[in-house]
Design a protein around this motif. Structure first.
Motif, short mmCIF file in Angstrom:
data_model
loop_
_atom_site.label_atom_id
_atom_site.label_comp_id
_atom_site.label_asym_id
_atom_site.label_seq_id
_atom_site.Cartn_x
_atom_site.Cartn_y
_atom_site.Cartn_z
N CYS A 16 -8.53 -17.07 30.03
CA CYS A 16 -8.49 -17.15 28.57
C CYS A 16 -7.17 -17.66 28.01
O CYS A 16 -7.12 -18.11 26.88
CB CYS A 16 -8.81 -15.79 27.95
SG CYS A 16 -7.50 -14.56 28.12
N GLY A 17 -6.08 -17.55 28.76
CA GLY A 17 -4.78 -18.01 28.27
C GLY A 17 -3.95 -16.93 27.61
O GLY A 17 -2.88 -17.22 27.06
N ALA A 18 -4.39 -15.67 27.64
CA ALA A 18 -3.61 -14.56 27.05
C ALA A 18 -2.49 -14.17 28.02
O ALA A 18 -2.49 -14.57 29.18
CB ALA A 18 -4.53 -13.37 26.78
N PHE A 19 -1.55 -13.36 27.53
CA PHE A 19 -0.45 -12.89 28.38
C PHE A 19 -0.98 -11.96 29.47
O PHE A 19 -1.87 -11.15 29.23
CB PHE A 19 0.57 -12.09 27.56
CG PHE A 19 1.27 -12.90 26.50
CD1 PHE A 19 2.02 -14.01 26.85
CD2 PHE A 19 1.19 -12.55 25.17
CE1 PHE A 19 2.68 -14.76 25.88
CE2 PHE A 19 1.84 -13.29 24.20
CZ PHE A 19 2.59 -14.40 24.55
N THR A 20 -0.42 -12.10 30.66
CA THR A 20 -0.80 -11.21 31.76
C THR A 20 0.26 -11.27 32.85
O THR A 20 1.06 -12.20 32.90
CB THR A 20 -2.17 -11.59 32.36
OG1 THR A 20 -2.56 -10.62 33.32
CG2 THR A 20 -2.16 -12.96 32.98
N ASP A 21 0.23 -10.27 33.72
CA ASP A 21 1.12 -10.27 34.87
C ASP A 21 0.32 -10.41 36.17
O ASP A 21 0.80 -10.10 37.25
CB ASP A 21 1.98 -9.01 34.90
CG ASP A 21 1.18 -7.73 34.97
OD1 ASP A 21 -0.07 -7.78 34.79
OD2 ASP A 21 1.77 -6.66 35.20
N ARG A 22 -0.90 -10.87 36.06
CA ARG A 22 -1.77 -11.12 37.21
C ARG A 22 -2.61 -12.37 36.92
O ARG A 22 -2.55 -12.89 35.82
CB ARG A 22 -2.65 -9.91 37.49
CG ARG A 22 -3.11 -9.16 36.26
CD ARG A 22 -3.84 -7.90 36.57
NE ARG A 22 -2.94 -6.77 36.46
CZ ARG A 22 -3.33 -5.55 36.29
NH1 ARG A 22 -4.60 -5.26 36.20
NH2 ARG A 22 -2.47 -4.57 36.21
#
Length: 198
Positions: free
Chosen positions: A60-66
């Protein structure tokens, strides 16, 4: 009085953050200095960790750490509704409200001819790819009510129309707690266009 050069560099760096002026940046830098070297080192370590560990969800393009964010991996989310936003930070706003339980797609910006940003620089191909499996039934265009936001929403609506999906636009108009006396003409027009039965 002139600040020492290393501290002045911290102030200048903090001023680049949105909403932080000279005085606020100085207060922050002086507070960290007062807390001692450990406070500055700890903040520096956290910023470095975030810089190296936080990225964007492959889906989706959202922030993540994985590779995939928590929303995309949540099986309780409704896969039939997709909210399209300009920036990853917009996802945080929707999630903070707690009312939307579908999925997101981040464009990574808005169409802006004056800034040299066209549809090819946005994550439109990725959006169209996500629609291929037929699970998504409604797309909610949730770009800001600015010229660039409106242009992007209008362009996307035209591109999505042949696909036969239900395409909606977020309601725009008067915010809660505002006074009609201070509303501009465009906001009032939008509020009237977006009226609904009570």
């Amino acid at each position: 009085m002139q600040l020492p050069a290393p501290l002045e560099a911290v102030v200048e760096a903090l001023q680049k953050l949105p909403g932080v002026g000279t005085k606020s940046a100085q207060r922050m830098a002086l507070h960290l200095l007062k807390e001692g070297p450990q406070a500055m080192e700890h903040l520096g370590d956290l910023l470095q960790q975030a810089a190296h560990k936080v990225g964007f969800c492959q889906e989706c393009g959202a922030f993540t750490d994985r590779p995939l964010c928590l929303v995309c991996t949540d099986t309780q989310r409704d896969p039939r509704t997709l909210v399209v936003v300009a920036e990853a930070s917009n996802v945080l706003s929707f999630e903070r409200s707690g009312h939307f339980h579908g999925r997101y797609h981040v464009l990574g910006g808005l169409i802006s001819p004056l800034k040299g940003v066209g549809p090819d620089q946005l994550r439109v191909r990725e959006l169209l790819k996500r629609l291929e499996d037929g699970r998504i039934q409604e797309i909610v265009l949730a770009t800001n009510p600015t010229l660039d936001g409106e242009a992007t929403a209008t362009w996307l609506a035209r591109i999505l129309e042949p696909l036969g999906l239900r395409t909606t636009r977020i309601g725009l108009g008067l915010p809660i707690g505002s006074d009609l006396e201070y509303a501009d003409d465009l906001t009032l027009d939008r509020a009237m266009e977006g009226r609904r039965l009570v």
